[in-house]
Design a protein around this motif. Structure first.
Motif, PDB file in Angstrom:
ATOM      1  N   ARG A  72       0.829  -1.217   0.000  1.00 46.31           N
ATOM      2  CA  ARG A  72       0.000   0.000   0.000  1.00 46.31           C
ATOM      3  C   ARG A  72       0.857   1.259   0.000  1.00 46.31           C
ATOM      4  O   ARG A  72       1.903   1.331   0.658  1.00 46.31           O
ATOM      5  N   LYS A  73       0.413   2.273  -0.747  1.00 49.71           N
ATOM      6  CA  LYS A  73       1.154   3.531  -0.852  1.00 49.71           C
ATOM      7  C   LYS A  73       0.237   4.703  -0.541  1.00 49.71           C
ATOM      8  O   LYS A  73      -0.968   4.648  -0.785  1.00 49.71           O
ATOM      9  N   ASN A  74       0.850   5.755  -0.008  1.00 50.64           N
ATOM     10  CA  ASN A  74       0.104   6.992   0.212  1.00 50.64           C
ATOM     11  C   ASN A  74       0.519   8.021  -0.848  1.00 50.64           C
ATOM     12  O   ASN A  74       1.332   7.728  -1.725  1.00 50.64           O
ATOM     13  N   THR A  75      -0.032   9.201  -0.744  1.00 55.13           N
ATOM     14  CA  THR A  75       0.232  10.224  -1.762  1.00 55.13           C
ATOM     15  C   THR A  75       1.709  10.552  -1.872  1.00 55.13           C
ATOM     16  O   THR A  75       2.268  10.617  -2.981  1.00 55.13           O
ATOM     17  N   GLN A  76       2.380  10.740  -0.737  1.00 54.49           N
ATOM     18  CA  GLN A  76       3.785  11.120  -0.777  1.00 54.49           C
ATOM     19  C   GLN A  76       4.639  10.044  -1.429  1.00 54.49           C
ATOM     20  O   GLN A  76       5.575  10.347  -2.177  1.00 54.49           O
ATOM     21  N   MET A  77       4.323   8.807  -1.179  1.00 49.39           N
ATOM     22  CA  MET A  77       5.079   7.704  -1.777  1.00 49.39           C
ATOM     23  C   MET A  77       4.900   7.683  -3.293  1.00 49.39           C
ATOM     24  O   MET A  77       5.856   7.412  -4.040  1.00 49.39           O
ATOM     25  N   LEU A  78       3.702   7.984  -3.773  1.00 50.46           N
ATOM     26  CA  LEU A  78       3.476   8.039  -5.216  1.00 50.46           C
ATOM     27  C   LEU A  78       4.200   9.222  -5.841  1.00 50.46           C
ATOM     28  O   LEU A  78       4.777   9.112  -6.926  1.00 50.46           O
ATOM     29  N   VAL A  79       4.147  10.358  -5.163  1.00 49.52           N
ATOM     30  CA  VAL A  79       4.855  11.545  -5.670  1.00 49.52           C
ATOM     31  C   VAL A  79       6.347  11.260  -5.763  1.00 49.52           C
ATOM     32  O   VAL A  79       7.008  11.603  -6.760  1.00 49.52           O
ATOM     33  N   ASP A  80       6.908  10.633  -4.736  1.00 43.54           N
ATOM     34  CA  ASP A  80       8.326  10.274  -4.760  1.00 43.54           C
ATOM     35  C   ASP A  80       8.626   9.283  -5.883  1.00 43.54           C
ATOM     36  O   ASP A  80       9.681   9.356  -6.533  1.00 43.54           O
ATOM     37  N   PHE A  81       7.709   8.360  -6.103  1.00 41.54           N
ATOM     38  CA  PHE A  81       7.884   7.368  -7.175  1.00 41.54           C
ATOM     39  C   PHE A  81       7.968   8.049  -8.541  1.00 41.54           C
ATOM     40  O   PHE A  81       8.814   7.705  -9.371  1.00 41.54           O
ATOM     41  N   LEU A  82       7.119   9.040  -8.774  1.00 42.47           N
ATOM     42  CA  LEU A  82       7.107   9.727 -10.063  1.00 42.47           C
ATOM     43  C   LEU A  82       8.265  10.713 -10.210  1.00 42.47           C
ATOM     44  O   LEU A  82       8.722  10.972 -11.322  1.00 42.47           O
ATOM     45  N   ARG A  83       8.760  11.225  -9.070  1.00 43.14           N
ATOM     46  CA  ARG A  83       9.754  12.288  -9.127  1.00 43.14           C
ATOM     47  C   ARG A  83      11.043  11.864  -9.817  1.00 43.14           C
ATOM     48  O   ARG A  83      11.654  12.655 -10.539  1.00 43.14           O
ATOM     49  N   ASP A  84      11.466  10.618  -9.609  1.00 43.48           N
ATOM     50  CA  ASP A  84      12.749  10.218 -10.191  1.00 43.48           C
ATOM     51  C   ASP A  84      12.616   9.571 -11.573  1.00 43.48           C
ATOM     52  O   ASP A  84      13.590   9.031 -12.107  1.00 43.48           O
ATOM     53  N   LYS A  85      11.420   9.646 -12.157  1.00 43.89           N
ATOM     54  CA  LYS A  85      11.246   9.162 -13.528  1.00 43.89           C
ATOM     55  C   LYS A  85      11.488  10.314 -14.489  1.00 43.89           C
ATOM     56  O   LYS A  85      11.116  11.455 -14.218  1.00 43.89           O
ATOM     57  N   LYS A  86      12.112  10.023 -15.611  1.00 44.83           N
ATOM     58  CA  LYS A  86      12.501  11.059 -16.562  1.00 44.83           C
ATOM     59  C   LYS A  86      11.340  11.380 -17.508  1.00 44.83           C
ATOM     60  O   LYS A  86      11.221  10.810 -18.585  1.00 44.83           O
ATOM     61  N   PHE A  87      10.500  12.312 -17.100  1.00 46.07           N
ATOM     62  CA  PHE A  87       9.395  12.752 -17.952  1.00 46.07           C
ATOM     63  C   PHE A  87       9.858  13.872 -18.875  1.00 46.07           C
ATOM     64  O   PHE A  87      10.688  14.715 -18.490  1.00 46.07           O
ATOM     65  N   SER A  88       9.318  13.887 -20.060  1.00 45.34           N
ATOM     66  CA  SER A  88       9.667  14.928 -21.019  1.00 45.34           C
ATOM     67  C   SER A  88       9.320  16.300 -20.457  1.00 45.34           C
ATOM     68  O   SER A  88       8.208  16.522 -19.976  1.00 45.34           O
ATOM     69  N   GLY A  89      10.283  17.206 -20.511  1.00 46.17           N
ATOM     70  CA  GLY A  89      10.069  18.551 -20.007  1.00 46.17           C
ATOM     71  C   GLY A  89      10.015  18.648 -18.500  1.00 46.17           C
ATOM     72  O   GLY A  89       9.776  19.732 -17.953  1.00 46.17           O
ATOM     73  N   GLY A  90      10.235  17.519 -17.806  1.00 49.73           N
ATOM     74  CA  GLY A  90      10.177  17.535 -16.347  1.00 49.73           C
ATOM     75  C   GLY A  90       8.768  17.712 -15.801  1.00 49.73           C
ATOM     76  O   GLY A  90       8.581  18.002 -14.618  1.00 49.73           O
ATOM     77  N   ILE A  91       7.758  17.541 -16.659  1.00 50.18           N
ATOM     78  CA  ILE A  91       6.366  17.716 -16.236  1.00 50.18           C
ATOM     79  C   ILE A  91       5.764  16.352 -15.935  1.00 50.18           C
ATOM     80  O   ILE A  91       5.715  15.480 -16.804  1.00 50.18           O
ATOM     81  N   ARG A  92       5.317  16.177 -14.701  1.00 48.88           N
ATOM     82  CA  ARG A  92       4.815  14.877 -14.249  1.00 48.88           C
ATOM     83  C   ARG A  92       3.323  14.935 -13.943  1.00 48.88           C
ATOM     84  O   ARG A  92       2.799  15.998 -13.597  1.00 48.88           O
ATOM     85  N   PRO A  93       2.648  13.810 -14.062  1.00 50.44           N
ATOM     86  CA  PRO A  93       1.227  13.780 -13.680  1.00 50.44           C
ATOM     87  C   PRO A  93       1.038  14.171 -12.219  1.00 50.44           C
ATOM     88  O   PRO A  93       1.909  13.923 -11.378  1.00 50.44           O
ATOM     89  N   ILE A  94      -0.090  14.774 -11.934  1.00 50.75           N
ATOM     90  CA  ILE A  94      -0.454  15.143 -10.563  1.00 50.75           C
ATOM     91  C   ILE A  94      -1.363  14.050 -10.012  1.00 50.75           C
ATOM     92  O   ILE A  94      -2.432  13.779 -10.569  1.00 50.75           O
ATOM     93  N   VAL A  95      -0.922  13.403  -8.937  1.00 52.49           N
ATOM     94  CA  VAL A  95      -1.680  12.286  -8.383  1.00 52.49           C
ATOM     95  C   VAL A  95      -1.789  12.422  -6.865  1.00 52.49           C
ATOM     96  O   VAL A  95      -0.934  13.038  -6.225  1.00 52.49           O
ATOM     97  N   TYR A  96      -2.846  11.863  -6.319  1.00 49.76           N
ATOM     98  CA  TYR A  96      -2.937  11.709  -4.870  1.00 49.76           C
ATOM     99  C   TYR A  96      -3.825  10.525  -4.558  1.00 49.76           C
ATOM    100  O   TYR A  96      -4.579  10.047  -5.412  1.00 49.76           O
TER     101      TYR A  96
END
Length: 378
Positions: A72-96
């Motif tokens: 199980r993951k919470n919002t912060q864990m998902l945000v951290d998961f997405l943060r180190d992925k190389k998205f084009s332009g550094g723009i990542r989906p907003i999730v909670y």
């Protein structure tokens, strides 16, 4: 949210902006989690999307509680998961993540917010999720990881980013966020501008000579005499939006006028406390920012004095929550009223000076309470 999710569960099928999972993604399925989030962020319905975890599709869509799910993951864990992925332009989906108790169990919902930043895609491969592949979701099916979406779906997502599928009012709001791209309609006209890339969009203001009323925030300026006007947004000859505006401090600063709301401390319907405010990401606030050009000390000083009298909320919901919070703490408002300086307010025939002083003092107290409110809701 509960009603929305319960309705989707009752359909007993997946769709173009919602998906069911029996349990949370394991560490071996991180690429599946990333892929699903990207597909939902690029959904073609132009709305928030939901990954609903804790629903067993193979058992008549019954709840399979995630209360003891080790993955199980919470919002912060998902945000951290997405943060180190190389998205084009550094723009990542907003999730909670939001948890809902239902049918004697708990389900988690990954809410993927709808934005104009589509298409989301990686610039560097992550496990099975390929770089530069644009994924989306058609009906109840994600684009396969090894493929890219059909060209007309990709075109739609790019058009969404540039507001080409938006209404004229949505488009002009987006264009107003780049004030440098607006040009005066003629060298001798300082009240009308057009957008240089789509000149059919214009913004102009005209002064109301008949209006000479006062608001408390005027007295926080060096020159408290007001000049009121109407601000009009147009597309070709069609009026899209109109709102009030004001030239403050002897013309040193121009802005759209704020909203007004208030709080009743008793069951009386009349406001005991009133305040002026803006809400972020509204067209009114966008226009307010559009007209502020901090190119000199005078404009910046006038802007600062104006904002000293304003509350700025992130949303309508935040404003209503704050009003409720004020009701719960107002009995202790003297604790928030220290070091409040009241500007000089001259006697004006037909106006009650003490009312303006009270309004100014109250909004300073509210601003102090708002800082406490935001700290408590981090």
């Amino acid at each position: 949210m509960r009603q929305v999710i319960q309705k989707l569960i009752s359909l007993k099928q997946e769709g173009s902006y919602w998906d069911f999972k029996k349990e949370w993604y394991s560490s071996e399925k991180k690429s599946d989690l990333l892929h699903d989030i990207i597909c939902m962020a690029n959904n073609l319905d132009n709305r928030d999307a939901y990954i609903i975890i804790g629903i067993d599709e193979e058992n008549k869509y019954k709840v399979s509680s995630v209360a003891n799910d080790v993955n199980r993951k919470n919002t912060q864990m998902l945000v951290d998961f997405l943060r180190d992925k190389k998205f084009s332009g550094g723009i990542r989906p907003i999730v909670y993540v939001e948890t809902i108790s239902i049918s004697n169990g708990e389900i988690d919902v990954i809410i993927v917010k709808n934005t104009f930043n589509t298409p989301y895609y990686l610039s560097e491969k992550y496990q099975g999720v390929f770089a530069n592949n644009i994924y989306t979701r058609v009906m109840d099916t994600n684009t396969p990881k090894e493929k890219s979406a059909d060209i007309h779906h990709v075109e739609y997502l790019w058009k969404k980013r540039f507001r080409l599928i938006s209404t004229p009012l949505e488009r002009v709001k987006y264009y107003l966020e780049n004030s440098d791209d607006w040009i005066y309609s003629s060298p001798n006209v300082s009240t009308k501008k057009y957008y240089k890339y789509f000149p059919e969009f214009t913004i102009e203001h005209d002064y109301e000579d008949y209006r000479n009323g006062y608001e408390f925030y005027l007295f926080n300026q060096t020159d408290s005499n007001p000049s009121w006007c109407n601000i009009n947004l147009s597309y070709h000859q069609t009026l899209l939006f109109s709102l009030g505006g004001a030239s403050l401090d002897g013309g040193r600063y121009f802005t759209s006028t704020p909203f007004t709301d208030g709080i009743s401390l008793t069951k009386n319907r009349n406001w005991d406390i009133s305040f002026k405010y803006f809400i972020k990401d509204t067209i009114e606030y966008t226009i307010h920012k559009f007209y502020f050009n901090p190119d000199g000390d005078e404009a910046s000083s006038s802007h600062r004095r104006f904002m000293e009298c304003m509350l700025v909320f992130g949303s309508e919901d935040e404003k209503e929550m704050f009003k409720g919070y004020v009701l719960s703490v107002w009995k202790d408002h003297p604790l928030h009223s220290h070091d409040i300086w009241t500007p000089y307010i001259p006697e004006i025939k037909g106006l009650r000076t003490e009312v303006f002083k009270e309004q100014y003092r109250n909004v300073q107290i509210l601003k102090n309470i708002f800082e406490e409110f935001k700290c408590n809701n981090l």
